[in-house]
Scaffold this active site. Structure first.
Site, PDB file in Angstrom:
ATOM      1  N   VAL A  11       0.827  -1.203   0.000  1.00 52.77           N
ATOM      2  CA  VAL A  11       0.000   0.000   0.000  1.00 52.77           C
ATOM      3  C   VAL A  11       0.865   1.258   0.000  1.00 52.77           C
ATOM      4  CG1 VAL A  11      -1.667   1.313   1.384  1.00 52.77           C
ATOM      5  CG2 VAL A  11      -2.001  -1.122   0.998  1.00 52.77           C
ATOM      6  N   LYS A  35      14.805  -3.356   2.401  1.00 52.22           N
ATOM      7  CA  LYS A  35      13.791  -2.921   1.430  1.00 52.22           C
ATOM      8  C   LYS A  35      14.152  -1.539   0.872  1.00 52.22           C
ATOM      9  CE  LYS A  35       9.317  -4.039   2.120  1.00 52.22           C
ATOM     10  NZ  LYS A  35       7.942  -4.003   2.628  1.00 52.22           N
ATOM     11  N   PHE A 252     -17.816 -10.659  -7.848  1.00 52.44           N
ATOM     12  CA  PHE A 252     -17.606 -11.420  -6.596  1.00 52.44           C
ATOM     13  C   PHE A 252     -18.679 -12.486  -6.382  1.00 52.44           C
ATOM     14  CE2 PHE A 252     -14.475  -8.303  -6.018  1.00 52.44           C
ATOM     15  CZ  PHE A 252     -13.528  -8.872  -5.176  1.00 52.44           C
ATOM     16  N   LEU A 253     -19.063 -13.121  -7.492  1.00 48.96           N
ATOM     17  CA  LEU A 253     -20.021 -14.230  -7.384  1.00 48.96           C
ATOM     18  C   LEU A 253     -19.386 -15.532  -7.867  1.00 48.96           C
ATOM     19  CD1 LEU A 253     -23.420 -12.716  -8.655  1.00 48.96           C
ATOM     20  CD2 LEU A 253     -22.628 -13.011  -6.302  1.00 48.96           C
ATOM     21  N   GLY A 256     -15.092 -20.971  -5.945  1.00 45.87           N
ATOM     22  CA  GLY A 256     -13.716 -21.391  -6.216  1.00 45.87           C
ATOM     23  C   GLY A 256     -13.114 -22.121  -5.035  1.00 45.87           C
ATOM     24  N   CYS A 263      -5.746  -9.504   3.119  1.00 47.73           N
ATOM     25  CA  CYS A 263      -6.809  -8.621   3.636  1.00 47.73           C
ATOM     26  C   CYS A 263      -8.084  -9.346   4.080  1.00 47.73           C
ATOM     27  CB  CYS A 263      -7.145  -7.566   2.596  1.00 47.73           C
ATOM     28  SG  CYS A 263      -5.797  -6.395   2.368  1.00 47.73           S
TER      29      CYS A 263
END
Ligand code: NAD
Length: 438
Positions: A11, A35, A252-253, A256, A263
């Site tokens: 993010v 990093k 989002f239907l 799977g 998250c």
């Protein structure tokens, strides 16, 4: 504007780089020296389409810099983003130690009015904790505002999502902070993609409620898929039939192998804990979580329908990341499926376009291949766990010729079932109970 971003992860790096692209001067701070050292040499620590090019361009233009020196970065920032991790703690509540450590540093080093923006996903009430921490540690009564501005970007689409968001949510009741946030986002906001201003607590809740709703849709469809397998119906057609309803919509239907990532799992658990802390049982989210776990564990039994005795058998796994276009394996279904196959005595040959390096640090006893075909050779079954596009366009005849047995468990419903069966594959998808449809 001069912007400081504390935390240079998925993010923080994306937000900082995109804000630099919009013309701001941005300093990204991290405590991870390796990093920052890498970023200063042009090494991007994550795989995220388009990000490397954007980082390079903005560093060259001297709008973007990376440092471990928080003192200078805090002093120079007009707006300071806190974008550190909020991993699940032992009790599944969000662990706020990194957020509060960042707030403490800001308090110690604040040298004038600043807008402190919580970008990390934090439980309702955290804005007050951040403000208290800054107040406790500041040397003089310097004024500041704490604003909530949750991030909705998706890994794999992070740059595009940040620069073209569906909405920007800002929680603040301060007019001064509101003006600063309006100025900051002026280059992104469109008439149909507004900034929603609300109070800090509501803004904090919008993020959790959004993730929890998306996870709920997935688990709902996975439970419908489980029923489809029992009663002889096709969850793909059901998703189409439902999605055409304007009140429901198509996204989002997809049933799977279960949701994963950094998250949804942690945010669903954290919101459930917040409910429980407030005397509520959190019934829906409890079910969402349970269905998701069941779904991840439903893949190996499907493999066993095709290969009943896994001892000594070889299973090819395509897709290790929790979703396409990322190398992130946090809470990925592969973390459940691969050990379960190995426990049954199978050996695993794996392929993922991006996650091999991450996977190698997690599984040393898996054979990794540079092409999907390499992983298939002499395997008794293929298991598809991530819907990378390259799996859709694959040469299916070649797939069949490489596999020892033409067995496929398609954990993402990537393939048309009727076509695969016509080609002679023994094909099992998720929720494809009627056996002969697309
Ligand atoms: P991440 O683990 O990739 O990065 C966090 C970074 O913060 C690390 O590099 C760490 O070293 C650094 N850090 C920790 N303490 C610090 C300090 N005091 N000062 C400076 N740096 C510090 O995490 P992420 O995936 O970027 O997530 C960050 C937050 O954003 C989380 O709350 C997450 O829930 C939320 N979020 C993530 C996503 C996503 O897709 N990853 C999307 C939306 C929101």
């Amino acid at each position: 504007m001069n912007i400081t971003v504390m935390g240079t992860g998925y993010v923080g790096l994306t937000v900082g780089t995109c804000l630099a692209e919009l013309g701001n001067t941005v300093t990204c701070v991290d405590i991870d020296k390796k990093k920052i050292g890498g970023l200063n040499k042009g090494i991007i620590p994550i795989y995220e389409p388009g990000l490397a090019e954007l980082v390079r361009r903005n560093v060259e233009k001297e709008r973007l810099a990376f440092t471990t020196d928080s003192a200078e970065a805090i002093a120079s920032g007009e707006v300071i983003f806190i974008a550190v991790g909020t991993p699940p703690g032992k009790d599944e509540r969000a662990d706020l130690r990194y957020v509060l450590a960042a707030a403490k540093e800001i308090g110690q080093k604040i040298n004038g009015y600043k807008v402190i923006v919580t970008k990390s996903t934090v439980p309702v009430g955290t804005g007050d904790l951040v403000a208290d921490t800054i107040r406790q540690h500041r040397k003089t009564a310097i004024d500041f505002d704490v604003v909530s501005n949750p991030e909705f970007l998706r890994e794999g689409e992070a740059v595009n999502d940040f620069l073209n968001p569906d909405r920007i949510v800002v929680g603040t009741t301060s007019e001064r902070a509101r003006k600063a946030m309006e100025k900051l986002y002026a280059g992104i906001v469109r008439a149909n993609k507004p900034i929603l201003f609300t109070d800090v607590r509501t803004s904090e809740m919008i993020k959790y409620a959004s993730n929890a709703m998306l996870a709920t849709r997935i688990s709902f469809m996975n439970e419908i898929a489980q029923l489809c397998e029992k009663v002889g119906a096709d969850v793909k057609d059901i998703a189409r039939g439902m999605g055409l309803d304007g009140r429901i919509g198509p996204r989002f239907l997809q049933a799977g192998a279960g949701y994963g990532g950094s998250c949804f799992p942690k945010d669903v658990k954290a919101l459930m804990r917040t409910m429980q802390d407030n005397g509520m049982p959190g019934l829906i989210l409890d079910a969402v979580e349970k269905v998701n776990e069941m779904q991840k564990h439903s893949i190996v039994p499907k493999v066993k329908q095709l290969v009943p005795h896994l001892k000594g058998k070889t299973i090819a796994v395509w897709g290790l990341a929790f979703k396409p276009k990322t190398d992130d394996m946090r809470e990925a279904p592969s973390l459940i499926v691969i050990p379960a196959l190995q426990k049954e005595g199978a050996s695993v040959r794996a392929y993922d376009p991006e996650a091999e390096k991450v996977a190698t640090s997690l599984f040393s006893d898996v054979a990794y291949f540079k092409t999907p075909y390499g992983a298939l050779k002499d395997a008794d079954c293929l298991v598809v766990l991530t819907e990378w596009n390259e799996f859709r366009e694959i040469d299916k005849e070649k797939m069949k010729s490489l596999l020892k047995e033409p067995n496929i468990v398609d954990g993402r419903n990537v393939y048309a079932m009727s076509q695969m069966r016509e080609m002679g594959f023994n094909y099992i998808g998720v929720g494809r109970g009627n056996g002969n449809r697309n």
